[in-house]
Design a protein around this motif. Structure first.
Motif, PDB file in Angstrom:
ATOM      1  N   VAL A 133       1.513  -1.202  -0.048  1.00  9.33           N
ATOM      2  CA  VAL A 133       0.204  -0.129  -0.203  1.00  9.33           C
ATOM      3  C   VAL A 133       1.151   1.534   0.442  1.00  9.33           C
ATOM      4  CG1 VAL A 133      -1.571   1.368   1.196  1.00  9.33           C
ATOM      5  CG2 VAL A 133      -1.928  -0.839   1.464  1.00  9.33           C
ATOM      6  N   VAL A 134       1.401   2.207  -0.672  1.00 10.81           N
ATOM      7  CA  VAL A 134       1.828   3.426  -1.297  1.00 10.81           C
ATOM      8  C   VAL A 134       1.282   4.065  -0.931  1.00 10.81           C
ATOM      9  CG1 VAL A 134       3.470   4.110  -2.680  1.00 10.81           C
ATOM     10  CG2 VAL A 134       2.779   1.691  -3.098  1.00 10.81           C
ATOM     11  N   VAL A 135       2.011   5.632   0.429  1.00 13.56           N
ATOM     12  CA  VAL A 135       1.177   6.428   0.152  1.00 13.56           C
ATOM     13  C   VAL A 135       2.267   7.094  -0.223  1.00 13.56           C
ATOM     14  CG1 VAL A 135       0.929   8.097   2.138  1.00 13.56           C
ATOM     15  CG2 VAL A 135       1.262   5.165   2.859  1.00 13.56           C
ATOM     16  N   PRO A 136       2.188   8.232  -1.171  1.00 17.18           N
ATOM     17  CA  PRO A 136       2.991   9.507  -1.715  1.00 17.18           C
ATOM     18  C   PRO A 136       3.235  10.175  -0.351  1.00 17.18           C
ATOM     19  CG  PRO A 136       1.027   8.969  -3.201  1.00 17.18           C
ATOM     20  CD  PRO A 136       0.902   8.505  -1.483  1.00 17.18           C
ATOM     21  N   THR A 137       4.764  10.602  -0.801  1.00 19.78           N
ATOM     22  CA  THR A 137       5.689  12.088  -0.237  1.00 19.78           C
ATOM     23  C   THR A 137       5.709  12.839  -1.490  1.00 19.78           C
ATOM     24  OG1 THR A 137       8.290  11.312  -0.479  1.00 19.78           O
ATOM     25  CG2 THR A 137       6.092  10.242   1.397  1.00 19.78           C
ATOM     26  N   SER A 138       5.696  13.647  -1.165  1.00 23.87           N
ATOM     27  CA  SER A 138       6.313  15.206  -1.687  1.00 23.87           C
ATOM     28  C   SER A 138       7.311  16.117  -1.986  1.00 23.87           C
ATOM     29  CB  SER A 138       4.934  15.803  -1.890  1.00 23.87           C
ATOM     30  OG  SER A 138       5.076  17.211  -0.878  1.00 23.87           O
ATOM     31  N   PRO A 139       8.443  16.649  -2.594  1.00 23.60           N
ATOM     32  CA  PRO A 139       9.446  17.082  -2.763  1.00 23.60           C
ATOM     33  C   PRO A 139       8.790  18.301  -1.884  1.00 23.60           C
ATOM     34  CG  PRO A 139       8.696  17.205  -5.321  1.00 23.60           C
ATOM     35  CD  PRO A 139       7.780  16.449  -4.187  1.00 23.60           C
ATOM     36  N   GLU A 140       7.928  19.018  -2.105  1.00 21.64           N
ATOM     37  CA  GLU A 140       7.691  20.462  -1.761  1.00 21.64           C
ATOM     38  C   GLU A 140       7.885  20.272   0.047  1.00 21.64           C
ATOM     39  OE1 GLU A 140       6.024  20.334  -5.091  1.00 21.64           O
ATOM     40  OE2 GLU A 140       5.778  18.976  -3.937  1.00 21.64           O
ATOM     41  N   ARG A 141       7.850  18.545   0.471  1.00 22.32           N
ATOM     42  CA  ARG A 141       7.885  18.194   1.845  1.00 22.32           C
ATOM     43  C   ARG A 141       8.630  18.029   1.961  1.00 22.32           C
ATOM     44  NH1 ARG A 141       3.229  19.395   5.168  1.00 22.32           N
ATOM     45  NH2 ARG A 141       1.394  20.291   4.081  1.00 22.32           N
ATOM     46  N   GLY A 142      10.217  18.210   0.904  1.00 20.55           N
ATOM     47  CA  GLY A 142      11.586  16.678   1.341  1.00 20.55           C
ATOM     48  C   GLY A 142      11.577  15.390   1.784  1.00 20.55           C
ATOM     49  N   PHE A 143      10.172  14.975   1.249  1.00 19.90           N
ATOM     50  CA  PHE A 143       9.997  13.833   0.774  1.00 19.90           C
ATOM     51  C   PHE A 143       9.834  13.008   2.000  1.00 19.90           C
ATOM     52  CE2 PHE A 143      12.327  14.538  -3.146  1.00 19.90           C
ATOM     53  CZ  PHE A 143      11.661  14.018  -4.209  1.00 19.90           C
ATOM     54  N   LEU A 144       9.441  13.735   3.020  1.00 18.74           N
ATOM     55  CA  LEU A 144       8.988  13.009   3.990  1.00 18.74           C
ATOM     56  C   LEU A 144       7.461  13.045   4.713  1.00 18.74           C
ATOM     57  CD1 LEU A 144      10.345  15.668   5.996  1.00 18.74           C
ATOM     58  CD2 LEU A 144      11.806  13.954   5.395  1.00 18.74           C
ATOM     59  N   PRO A 145       6.887  11.252   5.272  1.00 21.89           N
ATOM     60  CA  PRO A 145       6.199  10.905   5.521  1.00 21.89           C
ATOM     61  C   PRO A 145       5.407  12.163   6.180  1.00 21.89           C
ATOM     62  CG  PRO A 145       7.797   9.403   6.684  1.00 21.89           C
ATOM     63  CD  PRO A 145       8.161  10.933   5.911  1.00 21.89           C
ATOM     64  N   GLU A 146       4.244  12.284   5.913  1.00 25.07           N
ATOM     65  CA  GLU A 146       2.751  13.059   6.358  1.00 25.07           C
ATOM     66  C   GLU A 146       1.480  11.866   6.844  1.00 25.07           C
ATOM     67  OE1 GLU A 146       1.588  15.800   4.203  1.00 25.07           O
ATOM     68  OE2 GLU A 146       2.983  15.374   2.092  1.00 25.07           O
ATOM     69  N   ARG A 147       2.012  12.508   8.504  1.00 23.57           N
ATOM     70  CA  ARG A 147       0.554  11.925   9.696  1.00 23.57           C
ATOM     71  C   ARG A 147      -0.368  11.925   8.769  1.00 23.57           C
ATOM     72  NH1 ARG A 147       0.121  12.766  15.791  1.00 23.57           N
ATOM     73  NH2 ARG A 147      -1.568  11.518  16.239  1.00 23.57           N
ATOM     74  N   GLU A 148      -0.965  12.417   8.133  1.00 25.98           N
ATOM     75  CA  GLU A 148      -2.561  12.240   7.609  1.00 25.98           C
ATOM     76  C   GLU A 148      -2.736  11.193   6.526  1.00 25.98           C
ATOM     77  OE1 GLU A 148      -1.120  15.698   7.959  1.00 25.98           O
ATOM     78  OE2 GLU A 148      -2.295  16.251   9.415  1.00 25.98           O
ATOM     79  N   ALA A 149      -1.523  11.664   5.650  1.00 25.19           N
ATOM     80  CA  ALA A 149      -1.566  10.197   4.398  1.00 25.19           C
ATOM     81  C   ALA A 149      -1.356   8.982   5.354  1.00 25.19           C
ATOM     82  CB  ALA A 149      -0.676  10.592   3.680  1.00 25.19           C
ATOM     83  N   PHE A 150      -0.610   9.042   6.088  1.00 20.68           N
ATOM     84  CA  PHE A 150      -0.157   7.411   6.807  1.00 20.68           C
ATOM     85  C   PHE A 150      -1.094   6.610   7.561  1.00 20.68           C
ATOM     86  CE2 PHE A 150       2.116   5.321  10.285  1.00 20.68           C
ATOM     87  CZ  PHE A 150       2.039   4.093   9.697  1.00 20.68           C
ATOM     88  N   THR A 151      -2.098   7.942   8.528  1.00 19.03           N
ATOM     89  CA  THR A 151      -3.388   7.716   8.419  1.00 19.03           C
ATOM     90  C   THR A 151      -3.871   7.096   7.720  1.00 19.03           C
ATOM     91  OG1 THR A 151      -2.655   8.994  10.898  1.00 19.03           O
ATOM     92  CG2 THR A 151      -4.919   8.127  11.001  1.00 19.03           C
ATOM     93  N   ALA A 152      -4.510   7.526   6.997  1.00 19.26           N
ATOM     94  CA  ALA A 152      -5.669   6.886   6.028  1.00 19.26           C
ATOM     95  C   ALA A 152      -5.207   5.375   5.214  1.00 19.26           C
ATOM     96  CB  ALA A 152      -5.824   7.913   4.641  1.00 19.26           C
ATOM     97  N   ALA A 153      -4.019   5.527   5.240  1.00 18.65           N
ATOM     98  CA  ALA A 153      -3.471   4.627   4.476  1.00 18.65           C
ATOM     99  C   ALA A 153      -3.667   3.386   5.931  1.00 18.65           C
ATOM    100  CB  ALA A 153      -1.969   4.405   4.250  1.00 18.65           C
ATOM    101  N   LEU A 154      -3.553   3.217   6.572  1.00 21.63           N
ATOM    102  CA  LEU A 154      -4.017   2.138   8.187  1.00 21.63           C
ATOM    103  C   LEU A 154      -5.468   1.843   7.636  1.00 21.63           C
ATOM    104  CD1 LEU A 154      -1.675   3.259  10.402  1.00 21.63           C
ATOM    105  CD2 LEU A 154      -1.024   2.066   9.229  1.00 21.63           C
ATOM    106  N   THR A 155      -5.218  -0.069   7.681  1.00 19.04           N
ATOM    107  CA  THR A 155      -6.361  -0.808   7.586  1.00 19.04           C
ATOM    108  C   THR A 155      -6.821  -1.655   8.902  1.00 19.04           C
ATOM    109  OG1 THR A 155      -5.980  -2.095   5.948  1.00 19.04           O
ATOM    110  CG2 THR A 155      -6.425   0.235   4.956  1.00 19.04           C
ATOM    111  N   PRO A 156      -7.528  -2.666   8.687  1.00 20.40           N
ATOM    112  CA  PRO A 156      -7.616  -3.817   9.389  1.00 20.40           C
ATOM    113  C   PRO A 156      -6.098  -4.915   8.493  1.00 20.40           C
ATOM    114  CG  PRO A 156      -9.819  -2.762   9.436  1.00 20.40           C
ATOM    115  CD  PRO A 156      -8.905  -1.779   9.156  1.00 20.40           C
TER     116      PRO A 156
END
Length: 398
Positions: free
Chosen positions: A142-165
């Protein structure tokens, strides 16, 4: 009679793009082509002399037999001591697994923790082998994109949304291949807070831990000690000790998982190469000074590569904080040159200028290419000059 079919898992398996391009560059050079390759993810310098001597000594002493599947105790002790001294982590030798390269430890980790169709969250851009390893183990990336504008760092909101049971593991890679991003402790803490209370493994690939130029490397188990009992730390000797071909890595973490890795190794490779393990002991006990010299060499090359790339039209980049790559945004050049993606650009660059770059498609970023600066300085600058000439032709003709 027709040949029996191969298994679906290998029919769907993509080869490693980086290894394929490295092999292509080597083949072209052997044919006399003036190729400059930015593809290799390995230092161009030789392995430190104390390591070579330790391997030769082990061979002369007859240390050529099977070892325990999880590695010899002296090396597991040396790894535990190294992780404590360098990074403040507390592992017993029994918490350490020695592997046939860090890649093998990663592969076995997925086999050890995944049931069919369980999910592994990873961040793009990602190293080319991660999704394929997950699929081979029966899991689903399950791939969560990061962006060069944010230094390719993981973002909490997108990470949380990717988690499932069905999420069983999260894969973190810092310093990152291909972007060079170094995750700060604040980001690691945020990820840890999201994972608190969830039944999820953390696999922390920190193979480039020693190669940091901006900021400092903070291991995930130190940033989030409350999750250390479900974190597997992956490291090795290939990058920081210039030992890619020796195939020696390690994993450190919960003892139950480490024993599972030992058992998997016992039924596949039996054990890491015996005399190479003794070389690993020498690397950690006698050659740490060479690690800093290598880091300084790469820091110098990094500065020169960034200065040269600043003169190339149609590209953008963020200075990498670690590893030995620049992840180059070529989207302006794609548009100016009429290329469909980075793969098409890379083919044209090879044909016209004999320069090999790794397209970002395999990293989940089709508008980027990766350039390694783990190469000779003269060759590196010549390759960028050719890239600049290629880019100027495309931009001027647009």
């Amino acid at each position: 009679m027709p040949t029996p079919p191969l298994a679906g898992r290998v029919r769907a398996l993509a080869p490693s793009a980086t290894l394929a391009l490295t092999a292509l560059a080597r083949e072209l050079k052997e044919r006399g082509e003036p190729v400059v390759s930015f593809g290799a993810g390995e230092p161009d310098v030789n392995t430190p002399e104390p390591v070579i001597e330790a391997a030769c000594r082990a061979l002369r002493e007859g240390k050529t037999k099977y070892t325990p599947s999880g590695g010899i105790r002296p090396l597991r002790e040396a790894v535990a001591e190294y992780l404590h001294t360098r990074f403040g982590l507390a592992y017993a030798p029994e918490d350490v697994h020695i592997s046939v390269g860090a890649k093998h430890a990663l592969f076995n980790a997925f086999l050890a923790v995944l049931e069919p169709e369980e999910e592994v969250v990873l961040f793009s851009p990602y190293w080319v082998s991660y999704p394929e390893m997950v699929r081979l183990a029966g899991g689903k990336p399950v791939v969560v994109p990061t962006s060069p504008e944010r230094g390719f760092l993981p973002e909490r909101e997108a990470f949380t949304a990717a988690l499932t049971p069905r999420t069983r593991a999260v894969l973190l890679n810092t310093p990152n291949n291909p972007t060079g991003a170094v995750y700060p402790e604040t980001v690691l803490r945020q990820l840890g807070e999201v994972l608190a209370g969830r039944d999820v493994w953390v696999i922390a690939d920190e193979i480039y831990a020693e190669l940091v130029y901006e900021g400092a490397h903070v291991p995930f188990p130190r940033a989030v000690p409350e999750l250390a009992d479900r974190t597997l730390l992956i490291g090795g000797f290939s990058k920081s000790f210039a030992m890619t071909g020796w195939r020696l890595g390690f994993a450190a973490g919960p003892r139950e998982l480490v024993r599972a890795l030992d058992n998997l190794a016992s039924q596949s490779v039996s054990c890491p190469t015996s005399f190479v393990q003794y070389a690993g002991v020498a690397a950690l006990r006698e050659a740490l000074g060479e690690v800093e010299r290598l880091r300084q060499l790469f820091a110098s090359r990094r500065a020169k590569m960034l200065a040269a790339l600043a003169e190339v039209p149609g590209v953008r980049f963020a200075p990498p904080g670690g590893a030995f790559y620049v992840f180059l945004d070529v989207s302006p050049l794609l548009e100016a040159g009429g290329f469909s993606d980075a793969d098409a650009l890379a083919r044209a660059l090879l044909e016209e200028e004999k320069v090999v770059v790794v397209p970002g498609t395999s990293f989940g970023a089709p508008e980027f290419v990766r350039l390694s600066y783990a190469m000779g300085e003269e060759e590196m600058l010549e390759g960028i000059a050719r890239l600049a000439a290629f880019a100027r032709r495309r931009v001027m003709s647009a």
